[in-house]
Design a protein around this motif. Structure first.
Motif, PDB file in Angstrom:
ATOM      1  N   ARG A  21       0.841  -1.210   0.000  1.00 16.92           N
ATOM      2  CA  ARG A  21       0.000   0.000   0.000  1.00 16.92           C
ATOM      3  C   ARG A  21       0.868   1.250   0.000  1.00 16.92           C
ATOM      4  O   ARG A  21       0.591   2.225  -0.701  1.00 16.92           O
ATOM      5  N   ARG A  22       1.921   1.228   0.804  1.00 20.17           N
ATOM      6  CA  ARG A  22       2.799   2.393   0.891  1.00 20.17           C
ATOM      7  C   ARG A  22       3.493   2.643  -0.442  1.00 20.17           C
ATOM      8  O   ARG A  22       3.676   3.794  -0.854  1.00 20.17           O
ATOM      9  N   ALA A  23       3.877   1.589  -1.138  1.00 21.67           N
ATOM     10  CA  ALA A  23       4.508   1.744  -2.448  1.00 21.67           C
ATOM     11  C   ALA A  23       3.587   2.491  -3.409  1.00 21.67           C
ATOM     12  O   ALA A  23       4.029   3.364  -4.161  1.00 21.67           O
ATOM     13  N   GLU A  24       2.306   2.158  -3.383  1.00 17.27           N
ATOM     14  CA  GLU A  24       1.360   2.877  -4.243  1.00 17.27           C
ATOM     15  C   GLU A  24       1.192   4.312  -3.779  1.00 17.27           C
ATOM     16  O   GLU A  24       1.153   5.241  -4.603  1.00 17.27           O
ATOM     17  N   ASP A  25       1.122   4.523  -2.479  1.00 20.27           N
ATOM     18  CA  ASP A  25       0.971   5.885  -1.957  1.00 20.27           C
ATOM     19  C   ASP A  25       2.156   6.766  -2.346  1.00 20.27           C
ATOM     20  O   ASP A  25       1.991   7.976  -2.565  1.00 20.27           O
ATOM     21  N   LEU A  26       3.349   6.170  -2.425  1.00 21.67           N
ATOM     22  CA  LEU A  26       4.543   6.934  -2.776  1.00 21.67           C
ATOM     23  C   LEU A  26       4.615   7.245  -4.266  1.00 21.67           C
ATOM     24  O   LEU A  26       5.469   8.029  -4.696  1.00 21.67           O
ATOM     25  N   GLY A  27       3.756   6.624  -5.058  1.00 23.99           N
ATOM     26  CA  GLY A  27       3.689   6.945  -6.475  1.00 23.99           C
ATOM     27  C   GLY A  27       4.547   6.096  -7.385  1.00 23.99           C
ATOM     28  O   GLY A  27       4.763   6.463  -8.549  1.00 23.99           O
ATOM     29  N   PHE A  28       5.035   4.956  -6.893  1.00 31.30           N
ATOM     30  CA  PHE A  28       5.814   4.087  -7.761  1.00 31.30           C
ATOM     31  C   PHE A  28       4.974   3.637  -8.957  1.00 31.30           C
ATOM     32  O   PHE A  28       3.790   3.321  -8.809  1.00 31.30           O
ATOM     33  N   HIS A  29       5.615   3.606 -10.126  1.00 32.37           N
ATOM     34  CA  HIS A  29       4.930   3.134 -11.328  1.00 32.37           C
ATOM     35  C   HIS A  29       4.508   1.677 -11.180  1.00 32.37           C
ATOM     36  O   HIS A  29       3.394   1.297 -11.556  1.00 32.37           O
ATOM     37  N   ALA A  30       5.418   0.851 -10.645  1.00 34.24           N
ATOM     38  CA  ALA A  30       5.155  -0.580 -10.478  1.00 34.24           C
ATOM     39  C   ALA A  30       5.855  -1.070  -9.227  1.00 34.24           C
ATOM     40  O   ALA A  30       6.851  -0.495  -8.782  1.00 34.24           O
ATOM     41  N   ALA A  31       5.330  -2.141  -8.675  1.00 35.55           N
ATOM     42  CA  ALA A  31       6.006  -2.863  -7.604  1.00 35.55           C
ATOM     43  C   ALA A  31       6.104  -4.318  -8.035  1.00 35.55           C
ATOM     44  O   ALA A  31       5.096  -4.946  -8.377  1.00 35.55           O
ATOM     45  N   TYR A  32       7.313  -4.826  -8.038  1.00 36.58           N
ATOM     46  CA  TYR A  32       7.589  -6.192  -8.465  1.00 36.58           C
ATOM     47  C   TYR A  32       8.009  -7.026  -7.258  1.00 36.58           C
ATOM     48  O   TYR A  32       8.316  -6.498  -6.190  1.00 36.58           O
ATOM     49  N   THR A  33       8.054  -8.330  -7.449  1.00 39.13           N
ATOM     50  CA  THR A  33       8.666  -9.207  -6.467  1.00 39.13           C
ATOM     51  C   THR A  33       9.440 -10.289  -7.183  1.00 39.13           C
ATOM     52  O   THR A  33       9.186 -10.585  -8.356  1.00 39.13           O
ATOM     53  N   TYR A  34      10.414 -10.865  -6.483  1.00 41.93           N
ATOM     54  CA  TYR A  34      11.195 -11.964  -7.054  1.00 41.93           C
ATOM     55  C   TYR A  34      10.362 -13.238  -7.069  1.00 41.93           C
ATOM     56  O   TYR A  34       9.613 -13.497  -6.134  1.00 41.93           O
ATOM     57  N   ASP A  35      10.533 -14.030  -8.109  1.00 42.59           N
ATOM     58  CA  ASP A  35       9.854 -15.325  -8.189  1.00 42.59           C
ATOM     59  C   ASP A  35      10.892 -16.426  -7.970  1.00 42.59           C
ATOM     60  O   ASP A  35      11.450 -16.981  -8.916  1.00 42.59           O
ATOM     61  N   HIS A  36      11.160 -16.706  -6.704  1.00 41.27           N
ATOM     62  CA  HIS A  36      12.100 -17.750  -6.309  1.00 41.27           C
ATOM     63  C   HIS A  36      11.444 -18.630  -5.255  1.00 41.27           C
ATOM     64  O   HIS A  36      10.436 -18.251  -4.636  1.00 41.27           O
ATOM     65  N   LEU A  37      12.052 -19.777  -5.020  1.00 36.47           N
ATOM     66  CA  LEU A  37      11.644 -20.632  -3.898  1.00 36.47           C
ATOM     67  C   LEU A  37      12.389 -20.238  -2.633  1.00 36.47           C
ATOM     68  O   LEU A  37      11.888 -20.426  -1.516  1.00 36.47           O
ATOM     69  N   SER A  38      13.576 -19.713  -2.790  1.00 36.89           N
ATOM     70  CA  SER A  38      14.362 -19.071  -1.739  1.00 36.89           C
ATOM     71  C   SER A  38      15.465 -18.329  -2.470  1.00 36.89           C
ATOM     72  O   SER A  38      15.692 -18.551  -3.663  1.00 36.89           O
ATOM     73  N   TRP A  39      16.173 -17.456  -1.753  1.00 37.06           N
ATOM     74  CA  TRP A  39      17.144 -16.626  -2.484  1.00 37.06           C
ATOM     75  C   TRP A  39      18.285 -16.174  -1.591  1.00 37.06           C
ATOM     76  O   TRP A  39      18.082 -15.528  -0.576  1.00 37.06           O
ATOM     77  N   ARG A  40      19.474 -16.558  -1.961  1.00 38.12           N
ATOM     78  CA  ARG A  40      20.721 -16.071  -1.399  1.00 38.12           C
ATOM     79  C   ARG A  40      20.691 -15.981   0.126  1.00 38.12           C
ATOM     80  O   ARG A  40      20.392 -16.939   0.813  1.00 38.12           O
ATOM     81  N   SER A  41      21.017 -14.797   0.666  1.00 43.98           N
ATOM     82  CA  SER A  41      21.141 -14.655   2.122  1.00 43.98           C
ATOM     83  C   SER A  41      19.803 -14.762   2.839  1.00 43.98           C
ATOM     84  O   SER A  41      19.763 -14.856   4.067  1.00 43.98           O
ATOM     85  N   PHE A  42      18.697 -14.782   2.094  1.00 45.50           N
ATOM     86  CA  PHE A  42      17.369 -14.890   2.703  1.00 45.50           C
ATOM     87  C   PHE A  42      16.898 -16.341   2.789  1.00 45.50           C
ATOM     88  O   PHE A  42      15.768 -16.594   3.205  1.00 45.50           O
ATOM     89  N   ARG A  43      17.746 -17.280   2.408  1.00 43.99           N
ATOM     90  CA  ARG A  43      17.318 -18.665   2.285  1.00 43.99           C
ATOM     91  C   ARG A  43      16.783 -19.240   3.593  1.00 43.99           C
ATOM     92  O   ARG A  43      15.835 -20.032   3.589  1.00 43.99           O
ATOM     93  N   ASP A  44      17.375 -18.892   4.708  1.00 42.13           N
ATOM     94  CA  ASP A  44      16.984 -19.491   5.978  1.00 42.13           C
ATOM     95  C   ASP A  44      15.983 -18.641   6.755  1.00 42.13           C
ATOM     96  O   ASP A  44      15.768 -18.862   7.957  1.00 42.13           O
ATOM     97  N   GLY A  45      15.370 -17.695   6.074  1.00 46.25           N
ATOM     98  CA  GLY A  45      14.338 -16.874   6.688  1.00 46.25           C
ATOM     99  C   GLY A  45      13.031 -16.977   5.933  1.00 46.25           C
ATOM    100  O   GLY A  45      12.901 -17.754   4.976  1.00 46.25           O
TER     101      GLY A  45
END
Length: 297
Positions: A21-45
């Motif tokens: 919601r905040r991303a839209e309020d700030l006026g970003f054209h688009a908000a994306y997300t990564y399409d992974h099963l896990s990723w790098r340093s975030f793997r164990d979280g």
């Protein structure tokens, strides 16, 4: 020049929805997300699925575009992905962009029990994946038998809200990927030259991006397509500049301006994540989101 953001899917939705919601309020054209099963340093979280996350985001936003940056064949099949994308495009009211790439050698590459594919094997699959997905999103019924993928009377009625289908933003740097972007893409995505990340300079990075852009133009010319028909998207955080563009409004405007001169039409920045490679001052980040676009018109 448009400004967009990537929101990694690391938050339980009670907290995550506030960020979208905040991303839209700030006026970003688009908000994306990564399409992974896990990723790098975030793997164990915590790490949640891209399509469910984007579906939820579609219900708490109204006008901001949404998408993956990027999806890959590593654990996806075109038939099932097409069904999910058509559903997401409908729920969002036609606000979805599919960022799509060949994939890499990270955790996704082995999570289903397979041996990681070589660069050639990834390119071969990508070359079959994209055209089949294109057909699945534009035709009511598709039958296909390829080297890696098959579809038997796969039905995709009523199709996308966006016509003839939702846009593809094709991530590519090599000749085969750039030809796919030229043929099937409505946008081209790059993160720069990974060989320059550790020891390169910003000037070398700009030259590498110029070279990539010229090769894209050549690929378009081979197909008789005007390269200016494609948006050019730079996903930041992977060039020698690293986090420096987010240190101040002036630093970002300078960075974005140099890349606008190369023909880039969209800059994507990562939503700040403390104690990570994407750490940034949230107040500066919000100032950039609200004020930088006016400086880049």
């Amino acid at each position: 020049m448009r400004l967009s953001t990537v929101i990694l899917p690391i938050h339980r939705w009670a907290e995550g929805q506030k960020i979208w919601r905040r991303a839209e309020d700030l006026g970003f054209h688009a908000a994306y997300t990564y399409d992974h099963l896990s990723w790098r340093s975030f793997r164990d979280g915590p790490w949640f699925g891209a399509i469910p996350t984007l579906t939820a985001a579609a219900t708490v936003t109204k006008s901001m575009r949404l998408g993956t940056l990027v999806t890959s064949p590593n654990f996806r099949h075109p038939v099932t992905l097409a069904k999910e994308l058509i559903s997401l495009d409908d729920i969002s009211g036609g606000r979805v962009t599919l960022g799509i790439g060949a994939g890499g050698t990270g955790f996704d590459a082995t999570a289903l029990g397979q041996e990681p594919w070589t660069p050639r094997e990834r390119a071969d699959r990508f070359a079959e994946f994209v055209p089949l997905l294109d057909r699945l999103l534009t035709e009511d019924s598709v039958s296909y038998e390829g080297d890696f993928y098959a579809a038997h009377e796969a039905r995709n009625i009523p199709g996308c809200v966006q016509r003839p289908r939702l846009p593809f933003a094709v991530a590519a740097t090599g000749p085969r990927g750039l030809r796919l972007a030229a043929r099937h893409g409505q946008a081209w995505v790059t993160t720069g030259d990974p060989r320059l990340f550790e020891n390169g300079t910003p000037e070398q990075s700009v030259q590498a991006l110029r070279d990539q852009s010229e090769r894209l133009a050549d690929a378009c010319a081979e197909l008789g397509r005007n390269a200016d028909d494609l948006d050019r998207v730079l996903l930041t955080g992977f060039t020698p500049d690293r986090g420096r563009p987010l240190q101040s409004l002036d630093a970002f405007v300078d960075f974005a301006g140099r890349h606008a001169e190369l023909g880039f039409t969209e800059i994507v920045v990562h939503w700040p994540i403390p104690d990570s490679d994407f750490a940034a001052d949230e107040k500066v980040f919000e100032q950039i989101a609200m004020e930088a676009p006016a400086h880049l018109r």
